[in-house]
Design a protein around this motif. Sequence first.
Motif, PDB file in Angstrom:
ATOM      1  N   LEU A  14      46.028  21.173  29.565  1.00 34.11           N
ATOM      2  CA  LEU A  14      46.708  21.936  30.604  1.00 34.11           C
ATOM      3  C   LEU A  14      46.394  23.419  30.427  1.00 34.11           C
ATOM      4  CD1 LEU A  14      48.734  21.951  32.974  1.00 34.11           C
ATOM      5  CD2 LEU A  14      50.540  22.375  31.272  1.00 34.11           C
ATOM      6  N   LEU A  15      45.872  24.041  31.487  1.00 36.84           N
ATOM      7  CA  LEU A  15      45.616  25.478  31.483  1.00 36.84           C
ATOM      8  C   LEU A  15      46.674  26.142  32.364  1.00 36.84           C
ATOM      9  CD1 LEU A  15      41.732  25.707  31.903  1.00 36.84           C
ATOM     10  CD2 LEU A  15      43.064  25.650  29.803  1.00 36.84           C
ATOM     11  N   PRO A  16      47.744  26.674  31.774  1.00 39.29           N
ATOM     12  CA  PRO A  16      48.787  27.318  32.580  1.00 39.29           C
ATOM     13  C   PRO A  16      48.294  28.638  33.162  1.00 39.29           C
ATOM     14  CG  PRO A  16      49.237  27.616  30.249  1.00 39.29           C
ATOM     15  CD  PRO A  16      48.036  26.720  30.329  1.00 39.29           C
ATOM     16  N   ARG A  17      49.028  29.150  34.148  1.00 44.68           N
ATOM     17  CA  ARG A  17      48.648  30.438  34.735  1.00 44.68           C
ATOM     18  C   ARG A  17      48.730  31.548  33.693  1.00 44.68           C
ATOM     19  NH1 ARG A  17      51.811  31.627  40.147  1.00 44.68           N
ATOM     20  NH2 ARG A  17      50.436  33.462  39.986  1.00 44.68           N
ATOM     21  N   GLN A  18      49.683  31.427  32.773  1.00 46.69           N
ATOM     22  CA  GLN A  18      49.834  32.388  31.691  1.00 46.69           C
ATOM     23  C   GLN A  18      50.011  31.623  30.384  1.00 46.69           C
ATOM     24  OE1 GLN A  18      53.147  34.888  32.719  1.00 46.69           O
ATOM     25  NE2 GLN A  18      51.984  36.070  34.228  1.00 46.69           N
ATOM     26  N   GLY A  19      49.509  32.189  29.326  1.00 41.19           N
ATOM     27  CA  GLY A  19      49.653  31.534  28.032  1.00 41.19           C
ATOM     28  C   GLY A  19      48.414  30.769  27.620  1.00 41.19           C
ATOM     29  N   SER A  20      48.499  30.138  26.478  1.00 43.97           N
ATOM     30  CA  SER A  20      47.353  29.444  25.888  1.00 43.97           C
ATOM     31  C   SER A  20      47.215  28.025  26.440  1.00 43.97           C
ATOM     32  CB  SER A  20      47.520  29.385  24.362  1.00 43.97           C
ATOM     33  OG  SER A  20      47.649  30.683  23.822  1.00 43.97           O
ATOM     34  N   PRO A  21      45.996  27.473  26.395  1.00 42.63           N
ATOM     35  CA  PRO A  21      45.790  26.083  26.798  1.00 42.63           C
ATOM     36  C   PRO A  21      46.622  25.133  25.929  1.00 42.63           C
ATOM     37  CG  PRO A  21      43.693  27.226  26.578  1.00 42.63           C
ATOM     38  CD  PRO A  21      44.730  28.130  26.012  1.00 42.63           C
ATOM     39  N   ALA A  76      43.500  21.266  40.300  1.00 44.42           N
ATOM     40  CA  ALA A  76      44.453  22.358  40.488  1.00 44.42           C
ATOM     41  C   ALA A  76      45.841  21.783  40.711  1.00 44.42           C
ATOM     42  CB  ALA A  76      44.032  23.220  41.674  1.00 44.42           C
ATOM     43  N   LEU A  77      46.843  22.352  40.038  1.00 47.71           N
ATOM     44  CA  LEU A  77      48.226  21.920  40.179  1.00 47.71           C
ATOM     45  C   LEU A  77      48.972  22.874  41.112  1.00 47.71           C
ATOM     46  CD1 LEU A  77      48.954  21.001  36.446  1.00 47.71           C
ATOM     47  CD2 LEU A  77      48.043  19.555  38.280  1.00 47.71           C
ATOM     48  N   GLU A  78      50.118  22.421  41.618  1.00 42.32           N
ATOM     49  CA  GLU A  78      50.845  23.192  42.620  1.00 42.32           C
ATOM     50  C   GLU A  78      51.309  24.543  42.108  1.00 42.32           C
ATOM     51  OE1 GLU A  78      53.996  20.887  44.209  1.00 42.32           O
ATOM     52  OE2 GLU A  78      52.676  19.412  45.173  1.00 42.32           O
ATOM     53  N   ASP A  79      51.604  24.656  40.815  1.00 38.12           N
ATOM     54  CA  ASP A  79      52.109  25.917  40.276  1.00 38.12           C
ATOM     55  C   ASP A  79      51.002  26.893  39.892  1.00 38.12           C
ATOM     56  OD1 ASP A  79      51.068  24.646  38.117  1.00 38.12           O
ATOM     57  OD2 ASP A  79      52.858  24.768  36.856  1.00 38.12           O
ATOM     58  N   GLY A  80      49.764  26.570  40.245  1.00 37.74           N
ATOM     59  CA  GLY A  80      48.655  27.445  39.921  1.00 37.74           C
ATOM     60  C   GLY A  80      47.964  27.112  38.613  1.00 37.74           C
ATOM     61  N   ALA A  81      48.555  26.196  37.833  1.00 39.18           N
ATOM     62  CA  ALA A  81      47.919  25.765  36.591  1.00 39.18           C
ATOM     63  C   ALA A  81      46.774  24.806  36.915  1.00 39.18           C
ATOM     64  CB  ALA A  81      48.932  25.094  35.681  1.00 39.18           C
ATOM     65  N   ARG A  82      45.930  24.521  35.920  1.00 39.46           N
ATOM     66  CA  ARG A  82      44.824  23.576  36.095  1.00 39.46           C
ATOM     67  C   ARG A  82      44.860  22.537  34.986  1.00 39.46           C
ATOM     68  NH1 ARG A  82      39.826  26.716  35.474  1.00 39.46           N
ATOM     69  NH2 ARG A  82      41.158  28.242  34.449  1.00 39.46           N
ATOM     70  N   LEU A  83      44.457  21.325  35.359  1.00 46.96           N
ATOM     71  CA  LEU A  83      44.412  20.226  34.402  1.00 46.96           C
ATOM     72  C   LEU A  83      42.964  19.827  34.194  1.00 46.96           C
ATOM     73  CD1 LEU A  83      46.354  18.319  32.802  1.00 46.96           C
ATOM     74  CD2 LEU A  83      46.041  16.676  34.661  1.00 46.96           C
ATOM     75  N   LEU A  84      42.472  19.987  32.952  1.00 50.00           N
ATOM     76  CA  LEU A  84      41.117  19.567  32.602  1.00 50.00           C
ATOM     77  C   LEU A  84      41.162  18.162  32.018  1.00 50.00           C
ATOM     78  CD1 LEU A  84      40.797  22.614  32.951  1.00 50.00           C
ATOM     79  CD2 LEU A  84      39.317  22.637  30.946  1.00 50.00           C
ATOM     80  N   TRP A  85      40.199  17.316  32.404  1.00 48.22           N
ATOM     81  CA  TRP A  85      40.214  15.936  31.926  1.00 48.22           C
ATOM     82  C   TRP A  85      38.808  15.491  31.518  1.00 48.22           C
ATOM     83  CZ3 TRP A  85      36.863  13.037  34.757  1.00 48.22           C
ATOM     84  CH2 TRP A  85      36.607  13.446  36.082  1.00 48.22           C
ATOM     85  N   THR A  86      38.768  14.510  30.628  1.00 48.19           N
ATOM     86  CA  THR A  86      37.502  13.917  30.185  1.00 48.19           C
ATOM     87  C   THR A  86      37.638  12.409  30.083  1.00 48.19           C
ATOM     88  OG1 THR A  86      38.087  14.135  27.835  1.00 48.19           O
ATOM     89  CG2 THR A  86      36.847  15.956  28.837  1.00 48.19           C
ATOM     90  N   PHE A  87      36.532  11.703  30.310  1.00 50.51           N
ATOM     91  CA  PHE A  87      36.402  10.272  30.059  1.00 50.51           C
ATOM     92  C   PHE A  87      35.061  10.062  29.343  1.00 50.51           C
ATOM     93  CE2 PHE A  87      39.305   9.440  33.707  1.00 50.51           C
ATOM     94  CZ  PHE A  87      40.165   8.553  33.095  1.00 50.51           C
TER      95      PHE A  87
END
Length: 333
Positions: A14-21, A76-87
């Motif tokens: 999870l990559l929040p808008r502010q703060g660390s991953p 992209a998430l509704e609050d502006g954060a981003r979710l990175l994923w891998t398979f």
Amino acid sequence: MGAGGTPAAPGLILLPRQGSPRLLGRMLLEHLGLHELPSSVTSVEALLGAAGFRPRSADRSLWEREGRAVVAGEEALEDGARLLWTFPVRWDEESIRQQVRYLGLASHDLRGSLANIRSYAALLLNGRSPLEPKVKRGLEVILRNADRSLSFSQDFFDASRADLGALACEPERQSLLPLLDAAVERQRAAATAANVALVLDVDPQAGLPDVNVDGARIQHAVEAFILYHLARAEAGEVIHLRVRPAPPHVRVEVRRDGVPLSDEDASAVFQREERALREKKLEDPLRIALARQEVEAHGGGVGVEVDRTGSTLFLTLFLAPPAELGPPASMQV
């Protein structure tokens, strides 16, 4: 997905808008073969690059490192954060060979059928048999669509092979001028139909540096750049082809003087899936993404530049090394 199946659980950050991953479980570390998260994670590209992976597909969804491969993306998430994923996916030599064989069979079957349709349409249009105007127009449409479908299918299968790292290239030393001249002549009719001037800005007397390339691949890439511009050109605009040597590279530019690309379009030129879904068609996104793969298969690169008076697509290739001279002939007496 990709070259094989995927497990049920993805790796997530999870990559929040502010703060660390924030690492959501340790599955992602297992996928990437890491003990801890890299210090700077701002995107999928930054994450995979820091982990030593390199992209194996034009849209940068498939990444590989020493036989380990993953499919990766972000949402992209509704609050502006981003979710990175891998398979993780299978990426072994036997799996790749099997995929290439499968693509070869599919290509043979599809292109064989299309070639038959084209041949019969061309045979009926050869002028030996009188045709009613309506029938003739219908056959001309069939012929054009068969040619377009053959070109599209070739691009599709070539891009699929490139995704597997199996794009065939047969480099040989040659001048760029014949390749660029052939690319311009092949697209001359399309440019004329669009009322767009297509100009090769190269002095044939000055000569061009030699490159070591698969001529058909590089010509295809240049034509893809021309067609990209033609699809967006307005009547009266001009498309220029230019060459700028900058040892150890040479840069080939395809520039459209006219309305420049938007920032959004410029950033997405080579993004195959993103453009296809947005534009609701695959032909041009696939062709231009394959052009990137063809250039990168030669160790070169591609790019986009935009200014107030137009847009430039360019590719760079390594110059061929200076031709080696043979030993001097022995003196005859």
